[in-house]
Scaffold this motif. Sequence first.
Motif, mmCIF file in Angstrom:
data_model
loop_
_atom_site.group_PDB
_atom_site.id
_atom_site.type_symbol
_atom_site.label_atom_id
_atom_site.label_comp_id
_atom_site.label_asym_id
_atom_site.label_seq_id
_atom_site.Cartn_x
_atom_site.Cartn_y
_atom_site.Cartn_z
ATOM 1 N N UNK A 92 1.056 -1.302 -0.026
ATOM 2 C CA UNK A 92 0.093 -0.119 0.018
ATOM 3 C C UNK A 92 0.901 1.263 0.091
ATOM 4 N N UNK A 93 0.275 2.275 -0.268
ATOM 5 C CA UNK A 93 0.996 3.697 -0.348
ATOM 6 C C UNK A 93 1.823 4.055 0.850
ATOM 7 N N UNK A 94 2.902 4.549 0.779
ATOM 8 C CA UNK A 94 3.619 5.052 1.940
ATOM 9 C C UNK A 94 3.084 6.672 2.154
ATOM 10 N N UNK A 95 2.827 7.105 3.164
ATOM 11 C CA UNK A 95 2.233 8.173 3.476
ATOM 12 C C UNK A 95 2.936 9.310 3.889
ATOM 13 N N UNK A 96 4.240 9.369 3.464
ATOM 14 C CA UNK A 96 5.272 10.452 3.702
ATOM 15 C C UNK A 96 6.399 10.166 2.573
ATOM 16 N N UNK A 97 7.052 11.452 2.576
ATOM 17 C CA UNK A 97 8.080 11.465 1.483
ATOM 18 C C UNK A 97 9.324 10.632 2.001
ATOM 19 N N UNK A 98 9.958 9.810 1.449
ATOM 20 C CA UNK A 98 10.797 8.776 2.120
ATOM 21 C C UNK A 98 12.052 8.884 1.176
ATOM 22 N N UNK A 99 13.147 8.775 2.054
ATOM 23 C CA UNK A 99 14.571 8.784 1.243
ATOM 24 C C UNK A 99 15.807 8.583 1.907
ATOM 25 N N UNK A 100 16.761 9.010 1.794
ATOM 26 C CA UNK A 100 18.106 8.808 2.546
ATOM 27 C C UNK A 100 18.926 10.029 2.865
ATOM 28 N N UNK B 55 4.181 15.781 17.957
ATOM 29 C CA UNK B 55 2.796 15.439 18.326
ATOM 30 C C UNK B 55 1.957 16.558 18.671
ATOM 31 N N UNK B 56 2.316 17.716 18.905
ATOM 32 C CA UNK B 56 1.637 19.314 18.996
ATOM 33 C C UNK B 56 0.951 19.466 17.640
ATOM 34 N N UNK B 57 1.818 19.337 16.579
ATOM 35 C CA UNK B 57 1.551 20.091 15.219
ATOM 36 C C UNK B 57 1.303 18.951 14.488
ATOM 37 N N UNK B 58 1.494 17.787 14.704
ATOM 38 C CA UNK B 58 0.996 16.376 13.637
ATOM 39 C C UNK B 58 0.527 15.405 14.640
ATOM 40 N N UNK B 59 -0.736 15.527 15.169
ATOM 41 C CA UNK B 59 -1.201 14.527 16.266
ATOM 42 C C UNK B 59 -1.094 13.186 15.788
ATOM 43 N N UNK B 60 -0.655 12.527 16.414
ATOM 44 C CA UNK B 60 -0.802 11.086 16.136
ATOM 45 C C UNK B 60 0.274 10.328 14.859
ATOM 46 N N UNK B 61 0.937 11.493 14.536
ATOM 47 C CA UNK B 61 1.867 11.015 13.367
ATOM 48 C C UNK B 61 2.897 10.023 13.559
ATOM 49 N N UNK B 62 3.471 10.519 14.873
ATOM 50 C CA UNK B 62 4.688 9.349 14.991
ATOM 51 C C UNK B 62 4.140 8.027 15.197
ATOM 52 N N UNK B 63 3.274 7.676 15.861
ATOM 53 C CA UNK B 63 2.498 6.358 16.107
ATOM 54 C C UNK B 63 2.190 5.836 14.496
ATOM 55 N N UNK B 64 1.565 6.627 13.770
ATOM 56 C CA UNK B 64 1.215 6.185 12.224
ATOM 57 C C UNK B 64 2.576 5.666 11.690
ATOM 58 N N UNK B 65 3.572 6.471 11.686
ATOM 59 C CA UNK B 65 4.864 5.947 11.021
ATOM 60 C C UNK B 65 5.312 4.627 11.634
ATOM 61 N N UNK B 66 5.395 4.637 13.007
ATOM 62 C CA UNK B 66 5.731 3.296 13.590
ATOM 63 C C UNK B 66 4.910 2.139 13.164
#
Length: 288
Positions: free
Chosen positions: A132-140, A220-231
């Motif tokens: 399925x799609x990755x939801x963030x820009x990803x690279x190195x 977490x303040x500016x992007x609520x729940x985002x770290x958990x989504x990444x994990x």
Amino acid sequence: MQRLAMHAAGVRASLGPRQVIKQCSFQPKLHLAAARLPQRRALRIQTTIRSQYSKHEKGDSSTTDYRIFIQDKGGKNVSAWHDIPLWAEDGLVNFICEIPKESSAKMEVATDEEGTPIKQDIKKGKLRFYPYNINWNYGLLPQTWEDPNHHNSDVDAAGDNDPVDVVEIGGQTGVMGAVYKVKPLGVLAMIDDGELDWKIIAIDINDPKASSVNDIEDVEREFPGEVDKIRTWFRDYKTPDGKPQNKFGYDDKAMNKEFTLGVIKETSGFYQNLLSGKTENTKGLALK
């Protein structure tokens, strides 16, 4: 898990024909339809990347021969891994986008090919896609390396023999092969098949929220729940293929910016040792 199920159900419908992108300027507010990997029938396409670099594409993107080479202002090919500097000004780092957000083609810098172009990963002779799609820009991060000879006692794993990965959380859809200045914010210590695979969480300095986030707690303040989504995404993306979930060190915690900068400096040191010959190149990596 509900979000992942939704992606899994809808992704195959989004893997349609890929459109051509020609002569596109990479500006901070540009939004491209990157959910479908662009169809590039022309053998040679020049696209401007910011003001310093351009990308030069060879081959048909629907084949295993497709490559993206980064070029300098003079039109000379430069290595995405070796020639783009790691550090930018004011503590920022350079991020090379391999996979734009909301796309699924598993693109990566070919660390075993001279010039280290970007190519699509191959599995069992076929081009590889995420389920399925990755939801963030990803690279190195260029000029970094996760040393497989170095055992990290904190997580009981050694490096995965690749440059350090970046998950860029900004709102803009990145462009494959583009170079962005990003602010590192935090890091997850993912364990994939027993190997340590750092995931740096960062934001494009041109993102409207970049000035509001300076450390992992700000995310977490500016992007609520985002770290958990990444994990969750990185934990589960292999499970549709019948593989086990990935794990994370440090009790699944995203470590703070200070820790993240330490990871970047350490892996930069590993890279310098590899390049100088202090660490033997036993994996057939292309060092030019």
